[in-house]
Structure formats: C-alpha cells, structure tokens
Design a protein around this motif. Structure first.
Motif, PDB file in Angstrom:
ATOM      1  N   PRO A 157       0.831  -1.206   0.000  1.00 52.25           N
ATOM      2  CA  PRO A 157       0.000   0.000   0.000  1.00 52.25           C
ATOM      3  C   PRO A 157       0.866   1.258   0.000  1.00 52.25           C
ATOM      4  O   PRO A 157       1.804   1.381   0.778  1.00 52.25           O
ATOM      5  N   GLY A 158       0.561   2.150  -0.906  1.00 53.70           N
ATOM      6  CA  GLY A 158       1.346   3.371  -1.024  1.00 53.70           C
ATOM      7  C   GLY A 158       2.555   3.240  -1.913  1.00 53.70           C
ATOM      8  O   GLY A 158       3.340   4.170  -2.029  1.00 53.70           O
ATOM      9  N   GLY A 159       2.729   2.083  -2.549  1.00 53.99           N
ATOM     10  CA  GLY A 159       3.862   1.893  -3.444  1.00 53.99           C
ATOM     11  C   GLY A 159       4.921   1.002  -2.833  1.00 53.99           C
ATOM     12  O   GLY A 159       4.978   0.787  -1.621  1.00 53.99           O
ATOM     13  N   GLY A 160       5.764   0.473  -3.673  1.00 51.70           N
ATOM     14  CA  GLY A 160       6.824  -0.402  -3.201  1.00 51.70           C
ATOM     15  C   GLY A 160       6.446  -1.864  -3.307  1.00 51.70           C
ATOM     16  O   GLY A 160       5.408  -2.230  -3.858  1.00 51.70           O
ATOM     17  N   THR A 161       7.301  -2.709  -2.759  1.00 53.30           N
ATOM     18  CA  THR A 161       7.132  -4.154  -2.830  1.00 53.30           C
ATOM     19  C   THR A 161       7.087  -4.719  -1.420  1.00 53.30           C
ATOM     20  O   THR A 161       7.814  -4.273  -0.534  1.00 53.30           O
ATOM     21  N   ASP A 162       6.226  -5.707  -1.232  1.00 58.45           N
ATOM     22  CA  ASP A 162       6.090  -6.370   0.065  1.00 58.45           C
ATOM     23  C   ASP A 162       6.359  -7.856  -0.133  1.00 58.45           C
ATOM     24  O   ASP A 162       5.662  -8.527  -0.895  1.00 58.45           O
ATOM     25  N   VAL A 163       7.389  -8.367   0.518  1.00 59.14           N
ATOM     26  CA  VAL A 163       7.733  -9.782   0.472  1.00 59.14           C
ATOM     27  C   VAL A 163       7.371 -10.386   1.821  1.00 59.14           C
ATOM     28  O   VAL A 163       7.812  -9.907   2.869  1.00 59.14           O
ATOM     29  N   HIS A 164       6.575 -11.456   1.771  1.00 56.90           N
ATOM     30  CA  HIS A 164       6.089 -12.076   3.012  1.00 56.90           C
ATOM     31  C   HIS A 164       6.367 -13.578   2.953  1.00 56.90           C
ATOM     32  O   HIS A 164       5.809 -14.286   2.110  1.00 56.90           O
ATOM     33  N   LEU A 165       7.232 -14.053   3.829  1.00 52.19           N
ATOM     34  CA  LEU A 165       7.570 -15.469   3.917  1.00 52.19           C
ATOM     35  C   LEU A 165       7.055 -16.002   5.247  1.00 52.19           C
ATOM     36  O   LEU A 165       7.416 -15.485   6.310  1.00 52.19           O
ATOM     37  N   THR A 166       6.208 -17.028   5.176  1.00 48.59           N
ATOM     38  CA  THR A 166       5.662 -17.648   6.379  1.00 48.59           C
ATOM     39  C   THR A 166       6.219 -19.053   6.508  1.00 48.59           C
ATOM     40  O   THR A 166       5.975 -19.907   5.654  1.00 48.59           O
ATOM     41  N   VAL A 167       6.971 -19.290   7.577  1.00 46.07           N
ATOM     42  CA  VAL A 167       7.617 -20.585   7.812  1.00 46.07           C
ATOM     43  C   VAL A 167       6.848 -21.310   8.901  1.00 46.07           C
ATOM     44  O   VAL A 167       6.803 -20.848  10.051  1.00 46.07           O
ATOM     45  N   PRO A 168       6.218 -22.432   8.580  1.00 42.09           N
ATOM     46  CA  PRO A 168       5.482 -23.164   9.621  1.00 42.09           C
ATOM     47  C   PRO A 168       6.431 -23.751  10.651  1.00 42.09           C
ATOM     48  O   PRO A 168       7.498 -24.261  10.325  1.00 42.09           O
ATOM     49  N   VAL A 169       6.016 -23.650  11.890  1.00 42.92           N
ATOM     50  CA  VAL A 169       6.820 -24.194  12.997  1.00 42.92           C
ATOM     51  C   VAL A 169       5.982 -25.233  13.716  1.00 42.92           C
ATOM     52  O   VAL A 169       4.858 -24.938  14.148  1.00 42.92           O
ATOM     53  N   PRO A 170       6.447 -26.471  13.825  1.00 42.32           N
ATOM     54  CA  PRO A 170       5.650 -27.499  14.510  1.00 42.32           C
ATOM     55  C   PRO A 170       5.453 -27.162  15.964  1.00 42.32           C
ATOM     56  O   PRO A 170       6.352 -26.671  16.654  1.00 42.32           O
ATOM     57  N   HIS A 171       4.227 -27.410  16.434  1.00 35.98           N
ATOM     58  CA  HIS A 171       3.920 -27.165  17.839  1.00 35.98           C
ATOM     59  C   HIS A 171       4.447 -28.312  18.688  1.00 35.98           C
ATOM     60  O   HIS A 171       4.190 -29.492  18.405  1.00 35.98           O
ATOM     61  N   ARG A 172       5.184 -27.955  19.706  1.00 38.29           N
ATOM     62  CA  ARG A 172       5.738 -28.976  20.592  1.00 38.29           C
ATOM     63  C   ARG A 172       4.754 -29.289  21.717  1.00 38.29           C
ATOM     64  O   ARG A 172       4.149 -28.387  22.295  1.00 38.29           O
ATOM     65  N   SER A 173       4.613 -30.551  21.980  1.00 35.08           N
ATOM     66  CA  SER A 173       3.713 -30.943  23.052  1.00 35.08           C
ATOM     67  C   SER A 173       4.332 -30.572  24.396  1.00 35.08           C
ATOM     68  O   SER A 173       5.539 -30.684  24.605  1.00 35.08           O
ATOM     69  N   GLN A 174       3.475 -30.137  25.275  1.00 32.76           N
ATOM     70  CA  GLN A 174       3.932 -29.722  26.609  1.00 32.76           C
ATOM     71  C   GLN A 174       4.260 -30.939  27.460  1.00 32.76           C
ATOM     72  O   GLN A 174       3.591 -31.950  27.387  1.00 32.76           O
TER      73      GLN A 174
END
Length: 315
Positions: A298-315
């Motif tokens: 928004p407003g110009g420019g480039t937006d790079v979005h990387l989402t890395v899944p992280v496994p949930h550890r059991s308590q």
C-alpha cells in the motif's frame, strides 16, 4: 456411467421410440405432408437438444480441467481442480491431480539437489576469494606500502593512490565473499546475520531498518539459510532494481509460524515477469514448506512475506 454410454443410450432410446412410432400410428407419405414434416423436424430437434444438453453437462468438468492446466504453477503448490463428472471424466481429473502430486514431489527433490549444489559452489568460490585473491591483494598492499616507504616524493603520492584502489578492491572482494557464504549465520545465528545484512545494505541511497523479535522458536540450519537468502534477495532487488530509498526487514512470530517481511518504497513489481531471483526465492520456500507471497505494498513499493510453519511442541 461413462459419457460414451450415456450418449449411446440416449440416441438408442430416441431411435427406438421413433421406430416404434413409425411402425405404429405414425406414417410418412410420398410426398411428405406438412404435419409429417413437423413431426420429423420436432423429433430431430428433441434428439439434438438432448444430445447438446448431455454433452454440455458432461464436458463442464473438462472445461474446468482445461483452465486448471493453463493456470497451475508448480512453484505455487496445492492448486488442484475439483474432481467432477462421472466415469472417464472423473478418472481423467483424478489422474491429472496424481500427476501434479508426482511432479511437485520430483521438482522439490530436484530443486533441493540444485540449491544444495549451489550453496556448495558458493562456499567454494567464497573460500577461494578469501584465501587466494584476498591473500594476493593483501600481499600487494604490503609490497606497495614497502615501495612507498623507499620511493622518491614525486612517486609516493601515486603509490598511495594505488594502495587505496587496491584496498577498496580487497574490501569489495571480502564483501562479495560474505554474500556468497554468510559466515556470521553459521557462527552467530540468524538474528545477528540479519542485522549484519541490513547494515551491509544501508548506504547513501538506501536505509534499511530491522525489527527482529526476541521470542523466535528454534529453527533448523536449512530453515535459517532459506530465511537469510530470501531476505538477501529481497534487499538486493530493493537496492538494485526498485530504486528504493527506505526498506524495513521484520522477523516476527506470527499465528502460523515465523514470518519474514521485507517492505521497500521502490517502484514495485509492476507487470514485469518474475525473474530468476524471485523464482529462486519460491523454490527455496518450497524446500521447507513455507509460503511466499510477493505483491505491491500500500502506497507503493514491494512487500515480500515469507511464512515458515513451525511445529507445535507438546507440553
């Protein structure tokens, strides 16, 4: 029932009914009377309409499959046409989806091998730049310094100028070696490596700010390398191609895992086709099962979005 048998049985039913009518109350005169022509025309119209509706309904899943075949990108996995229709049409769509699964798995495997070989080659080149070229230039600097100490005054200034040029070349070679092989990533971890990366790109024309969370979960070496390379490529694009003046790098913990965001105020992506750098980012993201989104901010420019899944550890 397959499309062939549905069309065959429909035509058979229509012809059987027409034959029964001709053998029964319906006759055809010579020449054909107007009422008889109307009956024949109506029967033909009913048969063509029924065939047209059957083909239209039966071929709709194939039309969806055709659209999917022209739009599916292996760098954006998970896109599958819905299985519809009956008989061989549903079997064709199922076979196509199975082929996509196999192609995505094969591409991921080959991309992993290629990127592993690329990292090994980068490591080798960086090592040679540091050990061979770097040491040679260092020796040249020492010889120039010794020569300048014994040179007459009219040549001393020229030798000092050559020293500065050689020193600048040595610094540039070391900078290239650091980009090829991020030693700080291996020695100090991802947070320090990203901070050093933002400082490296900050200069007279581009200012890069960083925001790195302190509560990041443990990440594997391959995941950290992918995050670093995506951030490096994003800042490289902002500095070289987008003519950006400001950029922000953020690494935070989001609801779906670890999120890397790189935003700049440059000219944006526009309608240009994705180059080798962006395709390389997508392939790296696939290696660790991450999702990569690139778009105009928004407003110009480039937006790079990387989402890395992280496994949930059991308590």
């Amino acid at each position: 029932m397959s499309l062939f048998w549905r069309i065959f049985l429909l035509n058979a039913v229509v012809l059987i009914i027409a034959t029964a009518l001709l053998l029964g109350p319906v006759t055809v005169s010579t020449p054909v009377l107007l009422t008889e022509a109307a009956v024949l025309t109506g029967g033909l119209g009913v048969m063509l309409t029924a065939n047209g509706l059957l083909l239209r309904i039966g071929l709709v899943p194939l039309q969806r499959l055709t659209r999917a075949m022209t739009t599916i990108d292996l760098l954006r996995p998970g896109q599958r046409p819905a299985v519809g229709g009956r008989g061989e049409v549903a079997e064709l769509i199922t076979t196509f989806n199975a082929m996509l699964d196999r192609l995505e798995a094969e591409r991921a495997t080959s991309a992993a091998r290629a990127l592993s070989a690329q990292e090994s080659e980068r490591h080798r080149i960086a090592q040679e730049l540091h050990d061979e070229v770097g040491q040679s230039l260092t020796a040249v600097l020492l010889e120039l310094n010794r020569a300048a100490g014994h040179a007459p005054p009219d040549l001393r200034e020229d030798l000092h100028q050559v020293q500065e040029t050689t020193r600048s070349s040595l610094d540039e070679i070391r900078r290239i070696a650091r980009r090829l092989r991020p030693g700080v990533l291996e020695e100090l971890g991802l947070t320090s490596a990203l901070k050093a990366l933002t400082n490296e790109f900050t200069g007279a024309t581009l200012v890069v700010h960083h925001r790195i969370a302190a509560d990041l979960p443990p990440l594997g070496a391959e995941t950290e390398l992918v995050i670093y390379r995506v951030a490096q490529e994003s800042l490289t694009n902002a500095a070289r191609h987008a003519a950006a003046h400001r950029a922000e790098l953020a690494l935070i913990r989001g609801p779906e895992g670890v999120e890397l965001r790189v935003h700049d105020d440059g000219r944006g992506l526009g309608d240009a086709a994705e180059g080798a750098g962006i395709r390389g980012m997508r392939e790296r993201a696939l290696l660790i099962g991450a999702a990569l989104d690139l778009g105009s901010a928004p407003g110009g420019g480039t937006d790079v979005h990387l989402t890395v899944p992280v496994p949930h550890r059991s308590q």
